[in-house]
Write a protein that holds these residues in place. Structure first.
Motif, mmCIF file in Angstrom:
data_model
loop_
_atom_site.group_PDB
_atom_site.id
_atom_site.type_symbol
_atom_site.label_atom_id
_atom_site.label_comp_id
_atom_site.label_asym_id
_atom_site.label_seq_id
_atom_site.Cartn_x
_atom_site.Cartn_y
_atom_site.Cartn_z
ATOM 1 N N GLY A 120 24.490 51.049 30.368
ATOM 2 C CA GLY A 120 25.127 51.091 28.870
ATOM 3 C C GLY A 120 26.760 51.211 28.909
ATOM 4 N N GLU A 121 27.416 51.348 27.940
ATOM 5 C CA GLU A 121 28.981 51.577 27.998
ATOM 6 C C GLU A 121 29.139 52.652 28.708
ATOM 7 N N LYS A 122 30.049 52.698 29.709
ATOM 8 C CA LYS A 122 30.380 53.831 30.491
ATOM 9 C C LYS A 122 29.300 54.717 31.048
ATOM 10 N N ARG A 123 28.199 54.373 31.205
ATOM 11 C CA ARG A 123 27.020 54.892 31.824
ATOM 12 C C ARG A 123 26.549 54.405 32.924
ATOM 13 N N VAL A 124 26.246 55.083 34.067
ATOM 14 C CA VAL A 124 25.571 54.848 35.226
ATOM 15 C C VAL A 124 24.283 55.701 35.446
ATOM 16 N N VAL A 125 23.262 55.113 35.754
ATOM 17 C CA VAL A 125 22.004 55.857 36.335
ATOM 18 C C VAL A 125 21.805 55.700 37.837
ATOM 19 N N VAL A 126 21.763 56.784 38.271
ATOM 20 C CA VAL A 126 21.742 56.759 39.988
ATOM 21 C C VAL A 126 20.185 57.171 40.276
ATOM 22 N N ARG A 127 19.547 56.356 41.233
ATOM 23 C CA ARG A 127 18.229 56.594 41.717
ATOM 24 C C ARG A 127 18.259 57.058 43.040
ATOM 25 N N ALA A 128 17.909 58.259 43.359
ATOM 26 C CA ALA A 128 17.985 58.800 44.481
ATOM 27 C C ALA A 128 16.842 58.428 45.605
ATOM 28 N N TYR A 289 31.071 37.045 41.898
ATOM 29 C CA TYR A 289 32.224 38.125 42.084
ATOM 30 C C TYR A 289 32.489 38.278 40.558
ATOM 31 N N LEU A 290 33.135 39.330 40.497
ATOM 32 C CA LEU A 290 33.841 39.973 39.119
ATOM 33 C C LEU A 290 34.985 39.689 38.828
ATOM 34 N N ASP A 291 35.149 38.818 37.672
ATOM 35 C CA ASP A 291 36.381 38.126 37.273
ATOM 36 C C ASP A 291 37.431 39.373 36.762
ATOM 37 N N VAL A 292 38.521 39.603 37.394
ATOM 38 C CA VAL A 292 39.493 40.767 37.105
ATOM 39 C C VAL A 292 40.693 40.395 36.665
ATOM 40 N N ASP A 293 41.587 41.096 35.871
ATOM 41 C CA ASP A 293 42.938 40.848 35.816
ATOM 42 C C ASP A 293 43.811 41.629 37.153
ATOM 43 N N ASP A 294 45.101 41.506 36.754
ATOM 44 C CA ASP A 294 45.768 42.375 37.806
ATOM 45 C C ASP A 294 46.011 43.814 37.948
ATOM 46 N N SER A 295 45.250 44.492 37.041
ATOM 47 C CA SER A 295 45.074 45.819 37.017
ATOM 48 C C SER A 295 43.610 46.204 37.395
ATOM 49 N N MET A 296 42.682 45.008 38.027
ATOM 50 C CA MET A 296 41.462 44.998 38.450
ATOM 51 C C MET A 296 40.546 45.467 37.401
ATOM 52 N N ARG A 297 40.647 45.125 36.145
ATOM 53 C CA ARG A 297 39.933 45.669 34.975
ATOM 54 C C ARG A 297 39.103 44.050 34.844
ATOM 55 N N VAL A 301 35.962 43.583 29.311
ATOM 56 C CA VAL A 301 35.456 44.612 29.224
ATOM 57 C C VAL A 301 36.219 45.892 29.479
ATOM 58 N N ASP A 302 36.949 46.416 28.689
ATOM 59 C CA ASP A 302 38.065 47.451 28.704
ATOM 60 C C ASP A 302 37.614 48.769 29.283
ATOM 61 N N TRP A 303 36.450 48.967 29.664
ATOM 62 C CA TRP A 303 36.168 50.129 30.638
ATOM 63 C C TRP A 303 35.677 49.848 32.079
ATOM 64 N N LEU A 304 35.504 48.741 32.269
ATOM 65 C CA LEU A 304 34.896 48.463 33.741
ATOM 66 C C LEU A 304 35.943 47.786 34.523
ATOM 67 N N TYR A 305 35.850 48.403 35.739
ATOM 68 C CA TYR A 305 36.837 47.776 36.829
ATOM 69 C C TYR A 305 36.085 47.390 37.932
ATOM 70 N N GLY A 306 36.484 46.009 38.616
ATOM 71 C CA GLY A 306 35.817 45.515 39.712
ATOM 72 C C GLY A 306 36.865 45.511 40.978
ATOM 73 N N ILE A 307 36.784 46.339 42.050
ATOM 74 C CA ILE A 307 37.696 46.435 42.864
ATOM 75 C C ILE A 307 37.286 46.089 44.307
ATOM 76 N N GLY A 308 38.097 45.455 45.028
ATOM 77 C CA GLY A 308 37.884 45.170 46.597
ATOM 78 C C GLY A 308 36.974 44.028 46.421
ATOM 79 N N ASP A 309 36.325 43.733 47.646
ATOM 80 C CA ASP A 309 35.645 42.550 47.979
ATOM 81 C C ASP A 309 34.560 42.031 46.675
ATOM 82 N N VAL A 310 34.325 43.096 45.996
ATOM 83 C CA VAL A 310 33.425 42.527 44.904
ATOM 84 C C VAL A 310 34.045 41.636 43.843
ATOM 85 N N ASN A 311 35.581 41.691 43.738
ATOM 86 C CA ASN A 311 36.062 40.734 43.031
ATOM 87 C C ASN A 311 36.455 39.296 43.544
ATOM 88 N N GLY A 312 36.177 39.118 44.844
ATOM 89 C CA GLY A 312 36.469 37.804 45.486
ATOM 90 C C GLY A 312 37.803 37.507 45.928
#
Length: 472
Positions: A120-128, A289-297, A301-312
């Motif tokens: 969901g928006e700004k929500r992450v579920v972590v399964r241990a 790969y995640l399509d991002v602008d130069d600020s890595m956003r 999706v104004d709250w989601l960033y894709g940084i590093g290898d994941v943006n290709g």
């Protein structure tokens, strides 16, 4: 039953990129949690940069000693395989991430172990690992820093073979007797160099007509010649269609016949690690790969960033860290209410990965480059000229090694009178790369480079020789 925690920023992936994102936002006054399902420190620390370079360093040192008359007499016997592997293991902490985890916590970052998934928006579920779930809610941003994984082509029979990827090749505790490598890029070339020096019989299969295809031609040609001189069977223009097990042998079916080995290493590129992290909830496609602008956003999706290898954009550790610093600063600025447009945010934009990416292939000889190649300048229609110089003709190179051979290639924009790209091929050239990077990123005019006087006698004198050649 799940618990819920709130942070300003949630980072999925605690590799070097994720660590730097979290550190940047915390230094900017925000709270951050990083989620990691494997080892804190990520690919570079345990299965890429650090172990691979540790495997290669002994070979490089011996090569340099043997190339200096007088010192060569002191080199006797073979490289100690067990000691080399133990030294490599030490750089990975024996695949124990407690030291890195301690750094994360000491930096004021909360570490949450488990597999993270957008929910969901700004929500992450972590399964241990034990099945328990934690819900993380972000006040400002979620940064996906899950990186990339080895791409394994759908060869006939490959599901029945215990295939090596870069992970297995860099962490192996024994040298394979016969190693067959598919792919002549950086991973293929470095692992062929490392394991052939450590006693393996290596066959390197490359579909194209040159190794290191994205580099200047001089690079791939020099590395292929060197590998062959060290006993590696380099086969260019060779495609692979199938692989199978035959007793203890791995049989690789190629366009030029069958090749047998004990291990089969696939070094055929990378793929985005965006499967099973919930990107579908924001309309994205898993596995892409995640399509991002130069600020890595992530675009749209104004709250989601894709940084590093994941943006290709530039699949290199140092570029991921660079993007992390820039993207993290953008997150902080937006959280603090800055409303300026991205065009005015030069301090927050990641632009070096467009045309000024530095990289080193730790083969013998080394290949160090930054910017674009002559072929790329041609493809982009840029007015340019190419300047080449023999590194062996520089006094510092002759002192570095007897019979030194190498190349320097500079691509010059003839309209703007600046460097577009520089490539060095030869022993020890990686240490000259930062000067080239500064010149390319800074767009230093050629007229000013004449005043950057190289110290004599060092290999850096090649800068003067390149300028003289350009002037004609």
């Amino acid at each position: 039953m799940s618990t819920e925690q709130t942070f300003d920023v949630i980072v999925i992936g605690a590799g070097s990129t994720g660590e730097n994102v979290a550190d940047t936002v915390v230094r900017g006054g925000l709270s951050a949690a990083v989620v990691e399902s494997e080892l804190v420190g990520g690919e570079c620390s345990y299965w890429a940069c650090m172990p691979s370079k540790a495997l290669l360093r002994g070979t490089e040192v011996l090569e340099e000693a043997r190339a200096v008359s007088g010192a060569a007499a002191a080199v006797s016997g073979q490289q100690d395989l067990r000691a080399t592997l133990e030294r490599r293991n030490s750089f990975t902490g024996n695949w124990d991430d407690s030291g890195q985890a301690q750094w994360v916590e000491g930096a004021g970052i909360t570490l949450v172990r488990g597999a993270g998934r957008l929910d969901g928006e700004k929500r992450v579920v972590v399964r241990a690992a034990d099945g328990t779930e934690t819900v993380l809610v972000a006040n400002h941003a979620v940064a996906v820093c899950t990186g990339s994984a080895a791409a394994v082509p759908p060869l006939d029979g490959i599901e029945d073979v215990d295939v090596w990827t870069a992970r297995e090749a860099t962490s192996a505790q024994e040298a394979p007797g016969r190693l067959v490598i598919l792919g002549g890029g950086v991973v293929g070339v470095e692992m062929a160099t490392a394991w052939s020096a450590l006693g393996s019989q290596v066959t390197l299969l490359q579909r194209g007509d040159r190794l290191l295809a994205g580099q200047e031609p001089e690079a791939g040609d020099a590395v292929a010649e060197s590998l062959r001189g060290r006993g590696v069977d380099v086969r260019l223009g060779t495609s692979v269609s199938a692989v199978r097990r035959d007793g203890d042998d791995v049989v690789v079916v190629t366009s030029a016949g069958e090749v047998r080995g004990d291990r089969f290493l696939v070094a055929a590129g990378r793929t985005a690690r965006t499967e099973d992290i919930g990107v579908e909830i924001v309309g994205l496609t898993a596995g892409e790969y995640l399509d991002v602008d130069d600020s890595m956003r992530v675009r749209g999706v104004d709250w989601l960033y894709g940084i590093g290898d994941v943006n290709g954009r530039a699949l290199l550790t140092h570029m991921g860290k660079y993007q992390a610093r820039q993207g993290g600063a953008a997150i902080v600025a937006r959280a603090q209410g800055h409303q300026v447009s991205l065009a005015d945010w030069s301090q927050f934009a990641a632009t070096a990965d467009h045309a000024a990416v530095p990289q080193v292939t730790f083969s013998i000889p080394q290949v160090a480059s930054v910017g674009i190649t002559a072929a790329q300048a041609e493809e982009r229609g840029l007015p340019h000229t190419v300047v080449r110089y023999e590194l062996g003709d520089v006094a510092g190179s002759a002192l570095f090694a007897d019979g030194y051979t190498g190349k320097a290639v500079a691509v010059v924009d003839t309209d703007r009178d600046v460097l577009l790209g520089v490539t060095f091929v030869g022993p020890g050239v990686s240490e000259m790369l930062q000067a080239a990077t500064v010149a390319v990123v800074g767009e230093v005019p050629i007229s000013r480079l004449w005043h950057a006087v190289p110290a004599y006698p060092t290999m850096n004198e090649v800068w003067l020789r390149l300028l003289e050649t350009l002037r004609g």
